[in-house]
Design an enzyme around this catalytic site. Structure first.
Site, PDB file in Angstrom:
ATOM      1  N   ARG A 118       0.812  -1.222   0.000  1.00  0.00           N
ATOM      2  CA  ARG A 118       0.000   0.000   0.000  1.00  0.00           C
ATOM      3  C   ARG A 118       0.845   1.271   0.000  1.00  0.00           C
ATOM      4  NH1 ARG A 118      -3.587  -0.672   5.258  1.00  0.00           N
ATOM      5  NH2 ARG A 118      -4.852   0.882   4.148  1.00  0.00           N
ATOM      6  N   GLY A 152      -7.087   8.161  -2.904  1.00  0.00           N
ATOM      7  CA  GLY A 152      -6.836   7.218  -3.985  1.00  0.00           C
ATOM      8  C   GLY A 152      -5.849   7.695  -5.022  1.00  0.00           C
ATOM      9  N   GLN A 176       1.781  -5.258   4.292  1.00  0.00           N
ATOM     10  CA  GLN A 176       1.002  -5.662   5.458  1.00  0.00           C
ATOM     11  C   GLN A 176       0.277  -6.977   5.174  1.00  0.00           C
ATOM     12  OE1 GLN A 176      -2.459  -3.193   6.095  1.00  0.00           O
ATOM     13  NE2 GLN A 176      -2.286  -3.399   8.319  1.00  0.00           N
ATOM     14  N   GLU A 203     -10.720   2.951   7.909  1.00  0.00           N
ATOM     15  CA  GLU A 203     -11.041   1.806   7.052  1.00  0.00           C
ATOM     16  C   GLU A 203     -10.943   0.559   7.903  1.00  0.00           C
ATOM     17  OE1 GLU A 203      -8.561   1.998   3.543  1.00  0.00           O
ATOM     18  OE2 GLU A 203      -9.117   4.099   3.219  1.00  0.00           O
ATOM     19  N   HIS A 250     -14.774   7.593  -4.684  1.00  0.00           N
ATOM     20  CA  HIS A 250     -13.979   8.694  -5.226  1.00  0.00           C
ATOM     21  C   HIS A 250     -14.798   9.971  -5.401  1.00  0.00           C
ATOM     22  CE1 HIS A 250     -12.624  11.098  -8.658  1.00  0.00           C
ATOM     23  NE2 HIS A 250     -11.494  11.060  -7.980  1.00  0.00           N
TER      24      HIS A 250
HETATM   25  N1  LIG Z   1      -4.003  -5.655   4.914  1.00  0.00           N
HETATM   26  C1  LIG Z   1      -5.154  -5.599   4.269  1.00  0.00           C
HETATM   27  N2  LIG Z   1      -6.027  -6.621   4.320  1.00  0.00           N
HETATM   28  C2  LIG Z   1      -7.203  -6.568   3.683  1.00  0.00           C
HETATM   29  N3  LIG Z   1      -7.619  -5.525   2.969  1.00  0.00           N
HETATM   30  C3  LIG Z   1      -6.809  -4.457   2.870  1.00  0.00           C
HETATM   31  C4  LIG Z   1      -5.542  -4.448   3.522  1.00  0.00           C
HETATM   32  N4  LIG Z   1      -4.956  -3.262   3.254  1.00  0.00           N
HETATM   33  C5  LIG Z   1      -5.822  -2.582   2.498  1.00  0.00           C
HETATM   34  N5  LIG Z   1      -6.933  -3.281   2.263  1.00  0.00           N
HETATM   35  C6  LIG Z   1      -8.116  -2.851   1.517  1.00  0.00           C
HETATM   36  O1  LIG Z   1      -7.755  -2.105   0.378  1.00  0.00           O
HETATM   37  C7  LIG Z   1      -8.344  -0.819   0.407  1.00  0.00           C
HETATM   38  C8  LIG Z   1      -7.458   0.222  -0.215  1.00  0.00           C
HETATM   39  O2  LIG Z   1      -6.187   0.243   0.380  1.00  0.00           O
HETATM   40  P1  LIG Z   1      -5.403   1.538   0.779  1.00  0.00           P
HETATM   41  O3  LIG Z   1      -3.978   1.188   0.868  1.00  0.00           O
HETATM   42  O4  LIG Z   1      -5.994   2.117   1.973  1.00  0.00           O
HETATM   43  O5  LIG Z   1      -5.620   2.469  -0.496  1.00  0.00           O
HETATM   44  P2  LIG Z   1      -6.114   3.983  -0.563  1.00  0.00           P
HETATM   45  O6  LIG Z   1      -4.944   4.821  -0.179  1.00  0.00           O
HETATM   46  O7  LIG Z   1      -6.482   4.148  -1.989  1.00  0.00           O
HETATM   47  O8  LIG Z   1      -7.256   4.104   0.371  1.00  0.00           O
HETATM   48  C9  LIG Z   1      -8.617  -0.586   1.871  1.00  0.00           C
HETATM   49  O9  LIG Z   1      -9.703   0.251   2.033  1.00  0.00           O
HETATM   50  C10 LIG Z   1      -8.904  -1.956   2.413  1.00  0.00           C
HETATM   51  O10 LIG Z   1     -10.277  -2.260   2.285  1.00  0.00           O
HETATM   52 MG   LIG Z   2      -7.221   3.761   2.238  1.00  0.00          MG
END
Ligand SMILES: Nc1ncnc2c1ncn2[C@@H]1O[C@H](COP(=O)(O)OP(=O)(O)O)[C@@H](O)[C@H]1O
Ligand SMILES: [Mg+2]
Length: 887
Positions: A113, A128, A179, A293, A839
């Site tokens: 991420r 996003g 993660q 989240e 978005h």
């Molecule tokens: N470790 C994880 N396990 C399960 N789902 C995840 C995990 N990390 C992120 N996600 C899912 O992916 C989505 C988007 O990830 P994220 O890195 O927060 O992107 P953004 O910066 O676009 O919000 C999160 O809202 C979550 O639902």
């Molecule tokens: Mg996020």
């Protein structure tokens, strides 16, 4: 060099290494919230990559590109992304990542991420903007995903965004989080303060099946729950046809949800409350409302991200730690736009209750988000005001009247000040007394004449006095008048409009004894029709007269469409066949040129300076009415009012007897004769503001000449006191720096929708009576970004076909980050899919434009060219007028 940090090694101090998302995950992890384990590839690893001279140069070069030149940006972005994804990651970084990954478990799958580091941009969430890769297995794939994250820092939209907002492309850096994946059964978002209203006492939850990706991408409309005081106060169960789940092969797949689950409530009530409690704890940990989240996995809520809720309207400043309740002055004045510092200082200087000494202990006016708020609590403690609160609010701000009851009930919650109450009562007593006397005059016409003379003479007196001063002394004199203005208006001028208001209250009371509530309401509405000698009403009549003159003239329509403020008078002179219109326009400006939309703001250009601003009013009227309709309506209104009067009087006569009927007739006479004064105090102020504005701008010209400021209008970014200090040469701050900051603040506040009534702990009081419910025939959806906007719809199904003109309303099924540039042109947004965290919802809130989401079949029911009104606060759309080809 630290190329990786485990979550337990991350805290606030690591912002520049781990980025925002990384820091918050670390803080959550270390505060024992349930967070899947992981580590962060730091910005130092990223730094190592951009050590490359050629790449550095290319990134530097981005800063020179015009954000509008998308072709050049696309080309440059692609080249940079290619270099980043194809570069060989240095051994040192690889070793660190390998070690950490192996340590956490080589058999797990991971989320990779992006975590950005734009530190001083608290107001922007960069929703996003960068990529995230879910369900990644194997060390090599992880490194590849990390590189892709880095590359996403240079997506077209990210570059455009930075260039448009003047952020240096070489200064942005990216950390990447690796993660452990959780296979969320359900996921969603939680806001511990409602981002649409700004209510800090309401928690919002969105929930869907599978990974959160489905909500963020707008693939589905999630369930929506609202919680207040540990109670669920609102549940909207959506039909969730799909979900995104981890794929066995790696990555994710879209899955059809089993029919019987589609319309099921995702979280049980118990789970909702449990999650809310966790949210409030997180809020406490971070010290401000959070946007969270979450994912539900193996019987537990896991927290995947938390950050401050952006674009919440700030809480008005209080002078002590007691609870206060604030009423928006702008809502009373029907001008809710943000004001610049000079305009704010006009109202901050008008210390209405200074006179009775309360100003030291309490402050009645305060500022927030470029708006003025009035501490209503102190007034609620004055019996005479509390008892009549409904009528007072009804008079001051019709749409706020439904909140009156709740206000009166909650009075004891709010700070009071005995001294204030006593002195205010003393101050108000003569006003009530004078108003009372007015209700007994036998010659009502003479009362009106006295009122007219009063306003005329006082305005002249003020003007002559002010004009007998020059330069700085003149500005000081103006400030002195401002200081006493409200005091003056309340103690001297209010008796005239108040005669009408109190008469109306008395009429209402009698009517309620003789008619039903509905009948009473209707009779009072009718009685209010076609009031004569009403400044606002008379002005509209003249605008409508001009509309009638222009109605049949092609030449005039062309003129109205094409002229500008600069060319207005010239273009008007050049009209060939419309002498009557030209004369009327000149007359109009001479009479009303000191007015304009937002006229209580001293920094706004008056019509005499910006005459073209009147034209949309004229054109609107041509569109919605027919020849002479306003005059006919006025005549009819007179008759309707007369009939209402007869009905009231005879009704009262029948039920309460002759003497009451005579009284009622008298009150009606006072009401009809004096109602025209309702706008007089404001008009008085507008006249004064015009004088003040002219004087301030004259001095600003002197400052421009002396090179102190560059632009005369810059003066509006300083308060009255500061202007005087600048003029006297004793202002000891850096003018340009202050100016720059205030301009930025103003731009930020401009986008916000101010709440009408707000407490000092961030609760927003709203109409709970349902009296302001959705209009008939409206397309119903969900609130996604506050505000109401009317405009022309443009239905866009594919981004590649987008042809959105400035100010149009974007109607679409769903958007993604590539659509972001359209939001800077659109005046409002309507989407078919819903969700707070989609978005389009996030971006609309950031851009400060209203958005209604989850509007079913919007793209079918709304056609390009239709005139529509979007209510983003309540979440519905009205089609006002279907598009028709102009003949
Ligand atoms: N470790 C994880 N396990 C399960 N789902 C995840 C995990 N990390 C992120 N996600 C899912 O992916 C989505 C988007 O990830 P994220 O890195 O927060 O992107 P953004 O910066 O676009 O919000 C999160 O809202 C979550 O639902
Ligand atoms: Mg996020």
């Amino acid at each position: 060099m630290k190329y990786i940090l485990y979550f337990n090694e991350i805290n606030k101090e690591k912002q520049s290494l781990a980025g925002g998302k990384g820091v918050n995950l670390g803080e959550l992890f270390n505060n024992k919230f349930i967070v899947p384990e992981g580590f962060c590839v730091t910005t130092e690893a990223y730094d190592l990559l951009v050590e490359n001279e050629a790449l550095k140069e290319m990134i530097e070069n981005l800063n020179t590109l015009d954000y509008k030149n998308t072709e050049l940006i696309t080309e440059a972005g692609k080249n940079i992304r290619n270099i980043i994804t194809e570069a060989e990651v240095s051994e040192a970084v690889k070793i660190a990542v390998y070690g950490a990954w192996n340590n956490l478990g080589a058999n797990y799958s991971y989320a990779v991420r992006s975590s950005g580091t734009a530190e001083d941009l608290k107001e922007i969430s960069f929703a996003g903007q960068q990529d995230t890769f879910l369900n990644i297995r194997g060390y090599e794939n992880i490194v590849e995903a990390v590189q892709k994250c880095w590359a996403s820092l240079f997506s077209d939209r990210a570059i455009i965004y930075r260039n448009k907002n003047g952020f240096d492309n070489t200064k942005v850096k990216l950390a990447v989080i690796v993660q452990k994946m959780i296979g969320s059964e359900y996921s969603g978002i939680m806001f511990t303060a409602d981002p649409i209203s700004g209510n800090r006492k309401i928690t919002d939850i969105d929930a869907g099946y599978g990974l959160g990706e489905a909500l963020v991408s707008g693939l589905i409309t999630p369930d929506f729950y609202q919680i207040y005081n540990s109670k669920i106060i609102n549940k909207k169960i959506a039909r969730k046809e799909k979900g995104i789940f981890p794929d066995n092969e790696g990555g994710v797949i879209e899955v059809e949800i089993v029919e019987e689950y589609m319309e099921k409530q995702v979280l049980s009530d118990e789970q909702i409350l449990k999650l809310t409690a966790a949210g409030l704890k997180i809020q406490e940990t971070f010290g401000c409302p959070q946007d969270i989240e979450w994912g539900f996995y193996q019987g537990k809520f896991h927290i995947l991200q938390s950050r401050p809720v952006t674009s919440l309207f700030p809480i008005p400043k209080s002078h002590d730690n007691q609870k206060h309740i604030f009423y928006s002055f702008g809502h009373i004045q029907r001008m809710t736009e943000a004001m610049k510092p000079l305009a704010l200082s006009v109202f901050e200087t008008t210390r209405i209750f200074d006179k009775f000494g309360a100003a030291d202990s309490v402050s009645i006016q305060t500022e927030a988000g470029g708006r003025i708020y009035i501490d209503l609590g102190y007034f609620l403690h004055i019996p005479k005001i509390r008892e009549n609160i409904s009528d007072i609010i009804q008079y001051a701000d019709v749409d706020g009247a439904n909140i009156a009851e709740e206000l009166a009930e909650r009075e004891s919650e709010f700070a009071s000040d005995e001294e204030f109450t006593k002195k205010a009562e003393k101050f108000l007593a003569p006003v009530f007394w004078k108003t009372g006397l007015n209700l007994h005059v036998w010659n009502v016409k003479r009362l009106r004449a006295r009122g007219e003379k009063f306003f005329r003479n006082e305005a002249l007196k003020w003007e002559n006095d002010i004009n007998s001063y020059k330069g700085i002394e003149k500005i000081k004199r103006i400030r002195w008048y401002i200081g006493g203005m409200f005091n003056f208006l309340f103690s001297k001028a209010v008796e005239f409009p108040a005669s009408a208001v109190i008469s109306q209250v008395k009429i209402k009371k009698m009517c309620m004894e003789c008619f039903s509530t509905e009948e009473t309401e209707e009779l009072l509405t009718q009685l209010n029709m076609s009031v004569e000698n009403d400044i606002a009403g008379d002005m509209m009549m003249e605008i409508y007269d001009m509309a009638d003159m222009a109605r049949g003239s092609k030449e005039l329509k062309e003129f109205m469409k094409n002229t500008t403020n600069e060319t207005f008078w010239n273009d008007l002179e050049n009209l060939k066949t419309n002498l009557e219109f030209t004369l009327e326009m000149k007359k109009f400006i001479a009479k009303y040129g000191i007015r304009c939309a937002g006229e209580i703001d001293i920094s706004v250009k008056r019509w005499k300076e910006a005459p073209a601003e009147i034209l949309p009013l004229i054109m609107d009227y041509i569109r919605i009415s027919s020849m002479n309709e306003h005059r006919e309506k006025f005549k009819k209104g007179l008759q309707t009012a007369k009939e209402a009067e007869d009905k009231i009087v005879s009704g009262i006569k029948g039920k309460l007897g002759n003497s009451k009927a005579r009284k009622a007739a008298k009150f009606i006479k006072i009401y009809r004769t004096m109602a025209g004064f309702r706008k007089s105090p404001k008009y008085f102020m507008v006249k004064f503001l015009d004088i003040a504005r002219t004087a301030v701008l004259d001095e600003a010209d002197v400052l421009v000449e002396a090179g102190v400021i560059n632009n005369r209008e810059d003066i509006f970014y300083f308060s009255f006191d500061e202007v005087i200090e600048i003029l006297e040469g004793v202002y000891n701050k850096d003018i340009n720096k202050i100016l720059e900051k205030r301009k930025r603040d103003f731009e930020f506040y401009k986008k916000m929708t101010p709440p009408r009534i707000m407490t000092s702990d961030g609760e927003i009081l709203t109409d709970k009576t349902g009296n302001n419910s959705t209009p008939e025939g409206a397309l119903i959806g969900m609130a996604a970004s506050a505000g109401v906007k009317e405009g022309t719809a443009n239905v866009i199904l594919e981004l590649s076909d987008a042809d959105l003109k400035e100010g149009e309303i974007l109607v679409t099924s769903c958007t993604d980050p590539a659509w972001t540039p359209l939001f800077t042109k659109a005046s409002a947004v309507v989407t078919e899919t819903g969700g707070m965290m989609m978005h389009s919802s996030v971006t609309a809130r950031e851009c400060g434009i209203p958005a209604a989401a989850g509007v079913k079949d919007a793209v079918k029911k709304i056609k390009t060219g239709d005139r529509i009104r979007v209510n983003g606060t309540e979440g519905y759309v009205e089609i006002l007028e279907a598009y028709k080809e102009e003949i």
